[in-house]
Design an enzyme around this catalytic site. Sequence first.
Site, mmCIF file in Angstrom:
data_model
loop_
_atom_site.group_PDB
_atom_site.id
_atom_site.type_symbol
_atom_site.label_atom_id
_atom_site.label_comp_id
_atom_site.label_asym_id
_atom_site.label_seq_id
_atom_site.Cartn_x
_atom_site.Cartn_y
_atom_site.Cartn_z
ATOM 1 N N ASP A 26 8.216 4.353 -13.630
ATOM 2 C CA ASP A 26 7.530 3.087 -13.904
ATOM 3 C C ASP A 26 7.506 2.821 -15.402
ATOM 4 O O ASP A 26 6.905 3.581 -16.160
ATOM 5 C CB ASP A 26 6.101 3.147 -13.366
ATOM 6 C CG ASP A 26 6.073 3.076 -11.853
ATOM 7 O OD1 ASP A 26 6.758 2.195 -11.294
ATOM 8 O OD2 ASP A 26 5.376 3.893 -11.229
ATOM 9 N N ASP A 168 5.604 0.482 -3.033
ATOM 10 C CA ASP A 168 5.092 1.188 -4.213
ATOM 11 C C ASP A 168 3.624 0.826 -4.419
ATOM 12 O O ASP A 168 3.295 -0.351 -4.566
ATOM 13 C CB ASP A 168 5.944 0.738 -5.418
ATOM 14 C CG ASP A 168 5.625 1.491 -6.701
ATOM 15 O OD1 ASP A 168 4.801 2.417 -6.683
ATOM 16 O OD2 ASP A 168 6.215 1.120 -7.745
HETATM 17 ZN ZN ZN Z 1 6.891 1.672 -9.448
#
Ligand code: ZN
Length: 211
Positions: A26, A168
Amino acid sequence: MLSADFLHLEKDVEMVNEYADWFHLDIMDGIFVPNISYGFPVVEAIAKKARKPLDVHLMIVHPEKYVERFAKAGAAYISFHYEAAREQSASLIRQIQDMGVKAGIVINPDCPVEAIYPLLPQVDYVLIMSVFAGFGGQKFIPESLDRVRAVKSRLVQIGRPEVPIEVDGGVGPGNAADLIAAGAGILVAGSSVFKAENPVQAIAAMRGEAL
Ligand code: ZN
């Protein structure tokens, strides 16, 4: 990897190599999301030890400026937010694919799924956020299941049922089976694995395997 132990990153990288399928990275810029995660040095360090593909999730403004560097850093998959690219999304998908990298489009929970329908003939995968992008450890938004079903049926409708849907945010053993049943093919787990007492068992539970 946002929930990994950065003082012992190699240990967590080896755990993913051994038991999981992908590295999900991320990338946050403090502008598109109100948080900052990590950048190229960390991605390159993970790439050096990774024996599974790197899936880079860009939560940044102007993703087009950085896709090439992430590709060079070792990404096999790069996704960016529709909310960050809007009408540039189609050309950005081509830009990513031209580098030999799989391209994914991401939407936050408040973005209507229909917004990305025009891009479905083109993308390699879709990432549906089941929390708002920007922080680890948030609670799964149950309405995400309907959003997965909607995108799945659209993909079937356009003759691309093989395009995987990634989910996610707040994903773990408690909702993995429901997500798979709804049509998800890739589950991103952060804290539910790394903060678990037994991460290997948490991964097995998500796969529906008993240990
Ligand atoms: Zn992610």
